[in-house]
Design an enzyme around this catalytic site. Sequence first.
Site, mmCIF file in Angstrom:
data_model
loop_
_atom_site.group_PDB
_atom_site.id
_atom_site.type_symbol
_atom_site.label_atom_id
_atom_site.label_comp_id
_atom_site.label_asym_id
_atom_site.label_seq_id
_atom_site.Cartn_x
_atom_site.Cartn_y
_atom_site.Cartn_z
ATOM 1 C CG ASP A 192 53.714 63.262 52.690
ATOM 2 O OD1 ASP A 192 52.650 63.832 52.355
ATOM 3 O OD2 ASP A 192 53.915 62.812 53.839
ATOM 4 C CB THR A 243 37.856 43.336 32.482
ATOM 5 O OG1 THR A 243 37.004 42.187 32.574
ATOM 6 C CG2 THR A 243 38.690 43.454 33.753
ATOM 7 C CD GLU A 263 50.935 61.971 55.340
ATOM 8 O OE1 GLU A 263 50.471 62.993 55.908
ATOM 9 O OE2 GLU A 263 51.753 61.201 55.876
ATOM 10 C CE LYS A 286 29.910 34.862 34.909
ATOM 11 N NZ LYS A 286 30.211 36.299 34.821
ATOM 12 C CG ASN A 302 37.711 39.863 29.590
ATOM 13 O OD1 ASN A 302 37.942 39.976 28.392
ATOM 14 N ND2 ASN A 302 38.653 39.947 30.510
ATOM 15 C CB THR A 303 31.536 38.884 32.012
ATOM 16 O OG1 THR A 303 32.477 38.269 32.888
ATOM 17 C CG2 THR A 303 30.197 38.178 32.153
ATOM 18 C CG ASP A 312 26.319 42.395 35.817
ATOM 19 O OD1 ASP A 312 25.937 42.221 37.001
ATOM 20 O OD2 ASP A 312 27.288 41.783 35.331
#
EC number: 2.7.6.1
Length: 316
Positions: free
Chosen positions: A39, A226, A41, A195, A228-229, A221
């Site tokens: 199932d 994503t 689990e 930003k 994007n930045t 960083d």
Amino acid sequence: MSYDSLMVFTGTANPKLAHDVVKYLNINLGRANVGRFSDGEVMVEILENVRGNDVFVLQSTCTPTNDSLMEILVIVDALKRASASRVTAAIPYFGYARQDRRTRSARVPITAKVVANMLTSVGVDRVLTMDLHSDQIQGFFDIPVDNVYGMPILLGDIWKHDYQNLIVVSPDVGGVVRARHLAKRLECDLAIIDKRRPKPNESKVMNIIGDVRGRTCVIIDDMVDTANTLCEAASALKREGAASVIAYSTHAVLSGKAVERVQTSDLDKLVVTDTIPLREDASKCNRIHQLSVASLLGESMLRISNESSLSSLFIE
């Protein structure tokens, strides 16, 4: 604890990193059956004696995030019931960390605290993680937390390439402390990207504080999600005359179309670590390069097991 008692187990999130860590430690990976019931689990069985041992469960809570987290919890429970002397949850990438506070009285959870409570509830004695999204998450635990830094690995790669006319760039105001530390180590200038973020996972680059014209820009960083930045930052830096833009990030989340964005962006190179395994498309992307943190994690585990200093790994 003696070195002989140190054991490392892992789930299914990042088995290669676990194998690299135990290779550094010159021990065998702990034998366990980690699978699924019909199932869905999580099913776990520890296949060797752990009684009285100092055990580390190495598992990033990366995609599939919920399964990865549940595996840690169930593995820890199995180890505690098998009488392991101490269990450390070694979570190089600590998922659910971005929701670490309520903002503007919004009706939202503090998921970092929820995860901290869950880990504590199953009997985790100690947590080892790397480059937490925010340092205050350590305070969500009532047990010891060792947050080690990927900076020595990233810094070593920068020194190796001997980039010329270097300037370190923080992608936002929140990352200034990290960027300033790197700039200090490299003895170079610092720039900051100001930003505004209109909605989650989207950002708009507004202004660059610092002179980047003709410079090799190194963006630092803790994670790239994503992208994007990161890609918008690279475009902004190139518009201001940057000669090249190279990004260093510890955690390669790379969700959605992140790899495609990196490949078609103004970013010349993205360097990440193996706290999260690269997706197949990321592995094939010629702009994405991966460094290993296995030796750093292995040495951290060894020092924790031997009750030795961890901070001395990061003394300048």
